[in-house]
Structure formats: C-alpha cells, structure tokens
Design an enzyme around this catalytic site. Sequence first.
Site, mmCIF file in Angstrom:
data_model
loop_
_atom_site.group_PDB
_atom_site.id
_atom_site.type_symbol
_atom_site.label_atom_id
_atom_site.label_comp_id
_atom_site.label_asym_id
_atom_site.label_seq_id
_atom_site.Cartn_x
_atom_site.Cartn_y
_atom_site.Cartn_z
ATOM 1 N N LYS A 18 0.848 -1.211 0.000
ATOM 2 C CA LYS A 18 0.000 0.000 0.000
ATOM 3 C C LYS A 18 0.871 1.244 0.000
ATOM 4 O O LYS A 18 2.016 1.235 0.476
ATOM 5 C CB LYS A 18 -0.952 0.013 1.209
ATOM 6 C CG LYS A 18 -0.262 0.063 2.593
ATOM 7 C CD LYS A 18 0.031 1.461 3.104
ATOM 8 C CE LYS A 18 0.726 1.421 4.464
ATOM 9 N NZ LYS A 18 1.568 2.565 4.757
ATOM 10 N N ALA B 212 9.461 -0.644 5.413
ATOM 11 C CA ALA B 212 9.622 0.314 4.322
ATOM 12 C C ALA B 212 8.516 1.353 4.279
ATOM 13 O O ALA B 212 8.574 2.293 3.497
ATOM 14 C CB ALA B 212 9.668 -0.440 2.994
ATOM 15 N N GLY B 213 7.440 1.160 5.069
ATOM 16 C CA GLY B 213 6.287 2.065 4.994
ATOM 17 C C GLY B 213 5.280 1.623 3.943
ATOM 18 O O GLY B 213 4.361 2.367 3.595
ATOM 19 N N LEU B 214 5.446 0.394 3.434
ATOM 20 C CA LEU B 214 4.581 -0.097 2.357
ATOM 21 C C LEU B 214 3.574 -1.135 2.857
ATOM 22 O O LEU B 214 2.871 -1.768 2.054
ATOM 23 C CB LEU B 214 5.434 -0.702 1.240
ATOM 24 C CG LEU B 214 6.375 0.292 0.550
ATOM 25 C CD1 LEU B 214 7.318 -0.431 -0.405
ATOM 26 C CD2 LEU B 214 5.577 1.356 -0.216
ATOM 27 N N SER C 188 -0.166 -6.400 5.148
ATOM 28 C CA SER C 188 -0.804 -6.971 3.977
ATOM 29 C C SER C 188 -0.724 -8.500 4.016
ATOM 30 O O SER C 188 -1.675 -9.191 3.625
ATOM 31 C CB SER C 188 -0.140 -6.416 2.718
ATOM 32 O OG SER C 188 -0.886 -6.768 1.599
ATOM 33 N N ASP D 147 -3.062 -1.022 10.251
ATOM 34 C CA ASP D 147 -3.201 -0.948 8.789
ATOM 35 C C ASP D 147 -3.838 -2.205 8.198
ATOM 36 O O ASP D 147 -4.113 -2.253 6.998
ATOM 37 C CB ASP D 147 -1.820 -0.763 8.134
ATOM 38 C CG ASP D 147 -1.359 0.685 8.178
ATOM 39 O OD1 ASP D 147 -2.190 1.570 8.476
ATOM 40 O OD2 ASP D 147 -0.160 0.923 7.924
HETATM 41 O O1 C5P Z 1 -1.168 -0.905 15.144
HETATM 42 P P1 C5P Z 1 0.259 -1.223 14.922
HETATM 43 O O2 C5P Z 1 0.725 -2.389 15.756
HETATM 44 O O3 C5P Z 1 0.616 -1.407 13.479
HETATM 45 O O4 C5P Z 1 1.064 0.058 15.406
HETATM 46 C C1 C5P Z 1 2.455 0.023 15.650
HETATM 47 C C2 C5P Z 1 2.817 1.214 16.525
HETATM 48 O O5 C5P Z 1 2.633 2.427 15.789
HETATM 49 C C3 C5P Z 1 1.960 1.362 17.749
HETATM 50 O O6 C5P Z 1 2.497 0.655 18.826
HETATM 51 C C4 C5P Z 1 2.011 2.865 18.004
HETATM 52 O O7 C5P Z 1 3.223 3.212 18.634
HETATM 53 C C5 C5P Z 1 2.087 3.435 16.614
HETATM 54 N N1 C5P Z 1 0.777 3.867 16.080
HETATM 55 C C6 C5P Z 1 0.162 4.995 16.570
HETATM 56 N N2 C5P Z 1 -1.034 5.412 16.049
HETATM 57 C C7 C5P Z 1 -1.619 4.729 15.038
HETATM 58 C C8 C5P Z 1 -1.010 3.565 14.513
HETATM 59 C C9 C5P Z 1 0.191 3.171 15.059
HETATM 60 O O8 C5P Z 1 0.685 5.659 17.486
HETATM 61 N N3 C5P Z 1 -2.770 5.164 14.523
#
Ligand code: C5P
Length: 298
Positions: free
Chosen positions: A8, A111-113, A118, A150
């Site tokens: 993405k 990478a931010g992708l 996914s 995501d």
């Molecule tokens: O939800 P996920 O595990 O992918 O998020 C990884 C980290 O990114 C979280 O622990 C948090 O530190 C940060 N994050 C956030 N706000 C979001 C999504 C992610 O602060 N909306």
Amino acid sequence: MEVLARAKLNLTLDVLDRRPDGYHNMRMIMQSVELADVLSLSYNDTGELRVCTSLHFLPNNEKNLAAQAALRWYESDTVQEPGRWDIEDLKSSPGFGGLDISIEKHIPVCAGLGGGSSDAAAVLRALNQMEDRYHDPDTVAGIGALVGSDVPYCVIGGTALAEGRGEVLTPLPPLPKCWVVLCKPEFSISTPALFNKIDSVRLRCRPDTQGAIAALEAGDLTGVARRMYNVFEDALPDRQRARVNDIKNVLIQSGALGASMSGTGPTAFGLFDDEERAREAQARLADFGGEVFLTRTV
Ligand code: C5P
C-alpha cells in the site's frame, strides 16, 4: 490456497492527535499497488501453525503478523475475549488441525509499504474462503484490527480514506490507473519511534486531504498527485529527510506528477501517467542506491 498481499501507499498522511490509548488519530488516503508478496496456505495434520518466509531474518513464530492473523481468525469463533490466544491455545482447539503459511516476500520490509499488514490481511482473506464459516468483509477487517492498525485497510484494498487508528475506512473513487516508481533507501525506520517523535515536532504543512478527495471524485490524477503529502517527512532526522528529498527530486525531474513518502517511510514514490518516463526514473534511481521498483496502481 495461493493469495496475493499487495503493498500500500499513503497518497496523503496526516496525524491529528495522540489518543488516551497511546495511538494517534490519523487521516490518510491509502492506495494499493501491484507489487505484492505471494502467500500459500495449506492444511497439515500436525496440529501446529507453521510459518516460513523467503527472508531468513523474518520471524516464523507468533511474532509474524501472518501467524497473528491466523490466531485471531480461529480465536474469533471460539473465545469471548479477543486478542488473548497464543499458539498453545490453538493446538487444543477442536476446529484446528494444523496450518502451514508460506510467504514469498517481494515487498521491502520496514519500508512504509504495509508488507507485514498486507500478509496478515491476505491470511484472513484466504481463511475466509478456506474455512466453512464465511465472514463479511467488515467482520474480517475487524479481526484484522486486532493484528495491526493498517490490516483492516489491507483486507479491503483499493483507494480508501483511513481514519481513527487507521481502521475506520471509507472507500473512495479509484485513483486513475497509473505507473508508480518506488525507492526504499538503505536505512529502516522504527514506526513507534517516529510516532513518538511526531508529538513534539511542529508540522510545517498539512496535506489537503479534502482537495485530494475532490480530485479523486473528478478522476483528476494530476490533482491528486499534486496534493500528495506525508507529515512524517517533517519528523525524520535531517540526514534521512535529505535522502528522501533527493529521491523525490529525481522522481519529479524524471516527470513524476507528484512524489511523497509512504507511511512512516523511508520509501519515497512518484506517480507517472507515462510508462517511458516511469522507466527513466527507475533507471536513474537504480544508480542512486536502495531498492527500486516499477509497479502500477490497483
Ligand atoms: O497498530 P500497529 O501495531 O501497526 O502500530 C504500531 C505502533 O505504531 C503502535 O504501537 C504505536 O506506537 C504506533 N501507532 C500509533 N497510532 C496509530 C497507529 C500506530 O501511534 N494510529
């Protein structure tokens, strides 16, 4: 079952505020591209959940988001309290005989992708077809939210507005099909660290999300590309920001309609309405270092 896990892009990314649960409220336009990992799922009779990937340094246990997704899937029908199961619980579940997940990685890692998200979403979509019980896409996306912010978007894909933690989704008119050149510089970025840093950074600029949505509604690729912006670029350390800017400059000089960073980076990408210019950008960036891909939007 074999299933694709598409990468993405964030066409726009805005961080609104920090929430009491430690997450951040977001507003971002997401877009899928053809670049994808390939997953295959098959039942085994060992009673175990096994993951293997084509990259030796990725986890093959519960730390892998693909394994997490399978756990949350089987848990969703069995236990009252979601998000608490581990692999041992799965072994004693009557509905589970054993599952192998194999992942051929093509999306660059960290990478931010959205590669890991996914892969997790692809596992959920595959299990939704392989298993007897069928969940509607919103329910599958809800299970995905237990795995990562995501993942719900990756379950649905296409062009969408993501808000809240990233799990509140509104489908948008599709981005007119175009070429995308992606370049991931040689360093990686810690997502939690960048989220922490953004709280103390004075953002110089915010994306015009509403304008980008209006451009999508008008089918105006150039209008979307011109409005692409990611607030995380302002939170990068100086040297990394300079590197991302250099890549964006090469993309624009090669004829990209717009260029931005995806997610928490460091991948920068450009949109092209012309294949030849996209190939030229790809060639120029190949001399520049990092991993370079030419792909198309989906
Ligand atoms: O939800 P996920 O595990 O992918 O998020 C990884 C980290 O990114 C979280 O622990 C948090 O530190 C940060 N994050 C956030 N706000 C979001 C999504 C992610 O602060 N909306």
